[in-house]
Scaffold this motif. Structure first.
Motif, short mmCIF file in Angstrom:
data_model
loop_
_atom_site.label_atom_id
_atom_site.label_comp_id
_atom_site.label_asym_id
_atom_site.label_seq_id
_atom_site.Cartn_x
_atom_site.Cartn_y
_atom_site.Cartn_z
N GLU A 172 13.51 -31.33 10.91
CA GLU A 172 13.85 -29.96 11.29
C GLU A 172 14.17 -29.12 10.04
N ARG A 173 14.90 -29.73 9.08
CA ARG A 173 15.24 -29.01 7.86
C ARG A 173 13.99 -28.69 7.05
N TYR A 174 13.05 -29.65 6.99
CA TYR A 174 11.79 -29.42 6.28
C TYR A 174 11.01 -28.27 6.92
N MET A 175 10.90 -28.30 8.23
CA MET A 175 10.14 -27.27 8.94
C MET A 175 10.79 -25.88 8.80
N GLU A 176 12.13 -25.86 8.82
CA GLU A 176 12.83 -24.59 8.66
C GLU A 176 12.60 -24.02 7.26
N THR A 177 12.60 -24.90 6.25
CA THR A 177 12.34 -24.46 4.87
C THR A 177 10.93 -23.92 4.74
N ILE A 178 9.97 -24.64 5.33
CA ILE A 178 8.58 -24.19 5.29
C ILE A 178 8.45 -22.81 5.94
N TYR A 179 9.12 -22.64 7.08
CA TYR A 179 9.05 -21.35 7.78
C TYR A 179 9.64 -20.22 6.94
N ASN A 180 10.81 -20.47 6.33
CA ASN A 180 11.47 -19.44 5.51
C ASN A 180 10.61 -19.06 4.30
N LYS A 181 10.01 -20.06 3.64
CA LYS A 181 9.15 -19.77 2.49
C LYS A 181 7.93 -18.96 2.90
N ALA A 182 7.34 -19.33 4.02
CA ALA A 182 6.18 -18.59 4.52
C ALA A 182 6.57 -17.17 4.92
N ASN A 183 7.78 -17.02 5.47
CA ASN A 183 8.28 -15.70 5.86
C ASN A 183 8.48 -14.82 4.64
N ASP A 184 8.98 -15.39 3.54
CA ASP A 184 9.15 -14.63 2.30
C ASP A 184 7.80 -14.14 1.77
N MET A 185 6.81 -15.03 1.82
CA MET A 185 5.47 -14.65 1.38
C MET A 185 4.91 -13.54 2.25
N ASP A 186 5.14 -13.65 3.55
CA ASP A 186 4.64 -12.65 4.49
C ASP A 186 5.28 -11.29 4.23
N GLY A 187 6.59 -11.27 3.92
CA GLY A 187 7.28 -10.03 3.63
C GLY A 187 6.74 -9.37 2.37
N LEU A 188 6.47 -10.17 1.34
CA LEU A 188 5.92 -9.63 0.09
C LEU A 188 4.54 -9.04 0.32
N ILE A 189 3.71 -9.74 1.06
CA ILE A 189 2.35 -9.25 1.35
C ILE A 189 2.41 -7.97 2.18
N ASP A 190 3.33 -7.92 3.16
CA ASP A 190 3.49 -6.71 3.97
C ASP A 190 3.87 -5.51 3.11
N GLU A 191 4.77 -5.74 2.14
CA GLU A 191 5.21 -4.66 1.27
C GLU A 191 4.06 -4.15 0.41
N LEU A 192 3.25 -5.06 -0.11
CA LEU A 192 2.09 -4.67 -0.90
C LEU A 192 1.08 -3.90 -0.05
N PHE A 193 0.88 -4.38 1.18
CA PHE A 193 -0.07 -3.74 2.09
C PHE A 193 0.38 -2.33 2.45
N LEU A 194 1.70 -2.18 2.72
CA LEU A 194 2.24 -0.86 3.06
C LEU A 194 2.11 0.09 1.87
N TYR A 195 2.42 -0.40 0.69
CA TYR A 195 2.30 0.45 -0.51
C TYR A 195 0.86 0.91 -0.69
N SER A 196 -0.09 0.00 -0.50
CA SER A 196 -1.50 0.35 -0.66
C SER A 196 -1.91 1.43 0.34
N LYS A 197 -1.47 1.29 1.59
CA LYS A 197 -1.82 2.29 2.60
C LYS A 197 -1.19 3.65 2.30
N LEU A 198 0.06 3.62 1.85
CA LEU A 198 0.72 4.89 1.49
C LEU A 198 0.04 5.52 0.29
N ASP A 199 -0.35 4.70 -0.69
CA ASP A 199 -0.99 5.20 -1.89
C ASP A 199 -2.34 5.83 -1.59
N LEU A 200 -3.04 5.26 -0.61
CA LEU A 200 -4.36 5.78 -0.23
C LEU A 200 -4.28 6.86 0.85
N GLY A 201 -3.07 7.10 1.37
CA GLY A 201 -2.91 8.09 2.43
C GLY A 201 -3.40 7.63 3.78
#
Length: 359
Positions: A172-201
């Motif tokens: 359970e601890r391993y799976m929770e760590t995997i989920y949190n790490k993947a969630n961090d990656m997802d948040g970073l990608i979302d931020e980059l995606f939002l910035y790109s959309k705002l930059d392009l209008g």
């Protein structure tokens, strides 16, 4: 003096100066020939007088015309030559050739306009260089931020495959760590995606009337519930109107980015965020103040630039893509507002922005 006035005075001078010079010449020659040398006004001295007067008149006209033309043309040609040299140097990439002028004529105004353009180009070049440097740092940082959790995820998956997680609790601890790490990656990608959309209008905005007093009351309650060691405070005059036209989701992104950035750099034992609303005639001013470490005067003008981070080190406590406040500025720009920051190192920072008021 303007060029037009200069040319008019030059033309007047080409008439007046020769006339007065010829009159003085005639008086001088008459006095010299007929009084000093006691010449005969009806004899050969008269012919000599006429010849000398004619020659003197030609010389006066030539000298007067030549000198006036030289000085007037010099006052025009020299600034033009400087502008020509400056444009050539700028085309070659040299932005240090100054053409500032103290003259008040048209060429002086043109030179000062050209000088302003040169300074703007120099500033833009420096900003572009900073942007490129920050972009390179961002790429390296994002590569690190994506690779680190990915490596960790692969390690934990390998551990599960190899049977290291041999108990339900460890699994359970391993799976929770995997989920949190993947969630961090997802948040970073979302931020980059939002910035790109705002930059392009291309980012969608759904504007509606929002009462900021109610909006921030709910936000403060939620923040106090989530903050472990600190408090969030809200102040506003209840009798004033704080209704604005804004996109609720994008506005929430603005507040979230600002407060998360504030919390990330807070160095006080008791963290505090203070939100204050001020209602003006045609806008509402939002001030979000923290008691963090503050921002230096050198960094303050650039905190809303893309990829800029005041913390050059990259670690788990102060890491980030450097896009948070840049996204905030783009969203506020889309709302037709303005944003700025005030800070005192060691005392805290306030991020201020305005939104158009519904009247």
């Amino acid at each position: 003096m303007s060029i037009r006035k200069r040319l008019i005075l030059s033309n007047i001078g080409m008439v007046i100066i020769p006339v007065f010079s010829v009159l003085i010449l005639e008086i001088f020659l008459g006095y010299l020939l007929f009084i000093v040398f006691d010449g005969n006004p009806q004899g050969t001295e008269q012919n000599l007088f006429i010849s000398l007067r004619f020659i003197g008149m030609l010389i006066i006209l030539i000298v007067t015309n030549g000198l006036l033309t030289y000085f007037v043309s010099k006052s025009i040609i020299k600034p033009i030559r400087n502008l020509s040299n400056a444009s050539r140097k700028i085309s070659e990439g040299d932005l240090d050739f100054s053409v500032a002028s103290s003259k008040k004529d048209e060429l002086g105004e043109l030179s000062n306009s050209f000088e302003k353009m040169r300074l703007d180009l120099k500033e833009a070049k420096a900003a572009q260089a900073r942007y490129e440097e920050n972009r390179k740092e961002l790429i390296a940082s994002i590569s690190h931020d994506l690779k680190t959790p990915l490596t960790s995820i692969k390690g934990y998956v390998t551990g599960i495959q190899d049977g290291v997680a041999n108990t339900p609790k460890k699994l359970e601890r391993y799976m929770e760590t995997i989920y949190n790490k993947a969630n961090d990656m997802d948040g970073l990608i979302d931020e980059l995606f939002l910035y790109s959309k705002l930059d392009l209008g291309h980012a969608p905005f759904k504007f509606e009337e929002i009462d900021l007093y109610t909006f921030f009351t709910d936000f403060i309650d939620e923040s106090n519930f989530n903050m472990e060691t600190g408090t969030a405070v809200f102040s506003a005059d209840e009798d004033r109107s704080y209704t604005v036209k804004a996109d609720r989701d994008q506005l929430k992104r603005v507040i979230t980015n600002i407060t998360q950035n504030s919390l990330k750099y807070m160095d006080k034992k008791h963290k505090q965020i203070h939100v204050q609303l001020t209602s003006e005639s045609d806008r509402v001013v939002v001030k979000i103040e923290d008691n963090g470490s503050g921002i230096s005067k050198d960094d303050l003008p650039f905190i809303f630039e893309s990829f800029y981070r005041t913390d050059s080190s990259r670690n788990s406590s102060t890491g980030g893509s450097g896009l948070g406040l840049s996204i905030v500025r783009k969203i506020i720009d889309e709302h037709g507002g303005t944003i700025w920051a005030d800070s005192q190192p060691g005392e805290g920072t306030s991020i201020n922005f305005t939104l158009k008021k519904v009247t």
